[in-house]
Design a protein around this motif. Structure first.
Motif, short mmCIF file in Angstrom:
data_model
loop_
_atom_site.label_atom_id
_atom_site.label_comp_id
_atom_site.label_asym_id
_atom_site.label_seq_id
_atom_site.Cartn_x
_atom_site.Cartn_y
_atom_site.Cartn_z
N GLN A 10 0.82 -1.21 0.00
CA GLN A 10 0.00 0.00 0.00
C GLN A 10 0.86 1.27 0.00
O GLN A 10 0.81 2.09 0.92
CB GLN A 10 -0.97 -0.01 1.18
N ALA A 11 1.62 1.43 -1.07
CA ALA A 11 2.51 2.58 -1.20
C ALA A 11 1.77 3.91 -1.11
O ALA A 11 2.27 4.89 -0.55
CB ALA A 11 3.28 2.51 -2.52
N ASP A 12 0.55 3.94 -1.67
CA ASP A 12 -0.23 5.19 -1.62
C ASP A 12 -0.59 5.57 -0.20
O ASP A 12 -0.56 6.75 0.18
CB ASP A 12 -1.49 5.07 -2.48
N VAL A 13 -0.90 4.56 0.62
CA VAL A 13 -1.24 4.82 2.02
C VAL A 13 -0.02 5.33 2.79
O VAL A 13 -0.13 6.24 3.64
CB VAL A 13 -1.81 3.56 2.70
N GLN A 14 1.16 4.78 2.46
CA GLN A 14 2.38 5.26 3.11
C GLN A 14 2.65 6.73 2.77
O GLN A 14 2.97 7.53 3.64
CB GLN A 14 3.58 4.40 2.68
N GLY A 15 2.53 7.07 1.49
CA GLY A 15 2.74 8.45 1.07
C GLY A 15 1.72 9.40 1.69
O GLY A 15 2.08 10.49 2.18
N TYR A 16 0.47 8.99 1.69
CA TYR A 16 -0.60 9.80 2.26
C TYR A 16 -0.38 10.02 3.76
O TYR A 16 -0.43 11.16 4.25
CB TYR A 16 -1.94 9.09 2.03
N THR A 17 -0.10 8.95 4.47
CA THR A 17 0.07 9.03 5.92
C THR A 17 1.29 9.86 6.30
O THR A 17 1.26 10.61 7.28
CB THR A 17 0.19 7.61 6.54
N GLY A 18 2.36 9.77 5.50
CA GLY A 18 3.55 10.56 5.78
C GLY A 18 3.28 12.05 5.74
O GLY A 18 3.73 12.81 6.62
N ILE A 19 2.52 12.49 4.74
CA ILE A 19 2.19 13.92 4.62
C ILE A 19 1.25 14.35 5.75
O ILE A 19 1.40 15.43 6.33
CB ILE A 19 1.57 14.22 3.25
N ILE A 20 0.29 13.51 6.07
CA ILE A 20 -0.65 13.81 7.16
C ILE A 20 0.09 14.00 8.48
O ILE A 20 -0.14 14.97 9.22
CB ILE A 20 -1.71 12.70 7.30
N LEU A 21 1.02 13.10 8.78
CA LEU A 21 1.77 13.19 10.04
C LEU A 21 2.67 14.42 10.07
O LEU A 21 2.79 15.09 11.10
CB LEU A 21 2.61 11.92 10.26
N ALA A 22 3.32 14.73 8.94
CA ALA A 22 4.17 15.92 8.89
C ALA A 22 3.36 17.17 9.18
O ALA A 22 3.80 18.05 9.93
CB ALA A 22 4.84 16.01 7.52
N ASN A 23 2.17 17.23 8.59
CA ASN A 23 1.31 18.40 8.82
C ASN A 23 0.86 18.50 10.28
O ASN A 23 0.82 19.59 10.86
CB ASN A 23 0.09 18.33 7.90
N LYS A 24 0.57 17.34 10.89
CA LYS A 24 0.20 17.34 12.31
C LYS A 24 1.34 17.83 13.18
O LYS A 24 1.13 18.58 14.15
CB LYS A 24 -0.23 15.93 12.75
N MET A 25 2.56 17.41 12.85
CA MET A 25 3.72 17.85 13.62
C MET A 25 3.93 19.36 13.49
O MET A 25 4.31 20.03 14.46
CB MET A 25 4.97 17.10 13.15
N LEU A 26 3.67 19.91 12.32
CA LEU A 26 3.79 21.35 12.12
C LEU A 26 2.78 22.11 12.98
O LEU A 26 3.04 23.25 13.39
CB LEU A 26 3.60 21.71 10.65
N HIS A 27 1.64 21.47 13.25
CA HIS A 27 0.60 22.10 14.07
C HIS A 27 0.66 21.65 15.52
O HIS A 27 -0.28 21.85 16.28
CB HIS A 27 -0.78 21.79 13.47
N LYS A 28 1.79 20.99 15.89
CA LYS A 28 2.04 20.57 17.27
C LYS A 28 0.97 19.61 17.79
O LYS A 28 0.65 19.59 18.98
CB LYS A 28 2.12 21.79 18.21
#
Length: 316
Positions: free
Chosen positions: A282-300
């Motif tokens: 599920q490469a698409d899920v890995q890519g999607y989840t990576g961006i979601i987590l990065a954005n969450k980290m930016l918003h603390k």
């Protein structure tokens, strides 16, 4: 008159100071896109492997949902470690907010990622895990990891073909890049599956560096030494395609080949039996989840440090 001149000069000095401060403020937020959107970079190994094309598609979906600016960078090949290092260095200079990286090597990228983190850039690790001991030595911390259980996926893939053996049989394993953690895990998973069947002997295990053409040549050399090979586990589908092409060219039959990735390109090979089994990670899920987590980290926001994406066993 002199007093007015002093007042005028003082006003001019104050104006210059205010403009200077505003310029400094502007430079401090220059890692934002002109629209004010966070800029998140996805750094992958290559786009010559369809697996990473699918990964980008998942990341693009996250980009649309979040309204961020996604910057996609890749090396020329999956072995382009130095090129990935140069990419990260450029992203540091361009002051992106976050880097989501599928590293070509588990150790070599860590120093430059530490420099990125020190400059205020959020780091997220997907697909191939960065080495824990090396990260500790370099002081790279708070890096979430998103991937599948590569050991388990390889075990299931190799087990599928191992279970079809009931007489003495020779097997070989084609590895990925030896320094990559996911390659090591897949090799070990396949070894475990083969070891559970006492009829199977692993004759050799060699790297083909994830590549089709290299897998073709490595397989040719292995069959020259041991023409009785009947089981082949390939650590990705690209190498499996090279193996299958060799078997067809040499009219070698009754060899069971197992892969890993479930690329669109191998679906016809699954259908006609050339490839016995592969693993959808599920490469698409890995890519999607990576961006979601990065954005969450930016918003603390709170995140999980390890996210394991389920694998799927794909057969005819």
């Amino acid at each position: 008159m002199l007093k007015k001149y002093h007042i005028l000069m003082l006003a001019l000095l104050i104006t210059m100071t205010v403009v200077s401060c505003k310029n400094k403020e502007k430079s401090n937020v220059s890692n934002q896109a002109p629209t004010g959107k966070p800029r998140i970079a996805l750094v992958m190994k290559t786009l010559t492997n369809p697996f990473f094309v699918t990964m980008e598609q998942g990341a693009r979906r996250a980009e649309q949902e979040l309204g961020i600016e996604l910057i996609v960078k890749t090396g020329a090949q999956e072995t382009s470690i130095e090129q990935q290092i140069a990419i990260v260095e450029q992203l540091i200079k361009s002051k992106v907010n976050a880097i989501v990286i599928a590293p070509a090597g588990s150790i070599e990228l860590i120093p430059v990622l530490k420099r990125a983190q020190d400059s205020g850039i959020v780091i997220v690790n997907i697909d191939n895990k960065l080495d824990d001991a090396a990260m500790k030595r370099e002081g790279l911390t708070n890096v979430p990891f998103i991937s599948v259980d590569n050991f388990q996926g390889a075990y299931l893939s190799a087990q599928y073909i191992a279970n079809q053996v009931n007489k003495p049989t020779q097997a070989i394993i084609l590895e990925g890049i030896k320094t990559a953690k996911n390659a090591q895990d897949r090799k070990n998973g396949a070894m475990k599956a083969f070891s559970e069947n006492p009829q199977i002997k692993v004759a050799a295990t060699k790297t083909a560096n994830w590549k089709i053409d290299e897998a073709y040549d490595v397989t040719a050399s292995m069959f020259k030494v041991n023409p009785k090979i009947k089981l082949i586990f390939c650590s990705n589908d690209m190498m499996a395609m090279g193996v299958i092409q060799f078997l067809k060219d040499k009219s070698i039959k009754e060899v069971l080949v197992a892969g890993f990735d479930n690329l669109n390109e191998v679906k016809p090979l699954i259908a006609d039996g050339s490839l016995a089994v592969t693993i959808d990670q599920q490469a698409d899920v890995q890519g999607y989840t990576g961006i979601i987590l990065a954005n969450k980290m930016l918003h603390k926001e709170h995140i999980e440090m390890i996210t394991i994406i389920p694998v799927k066993v794909i057969t005819k």
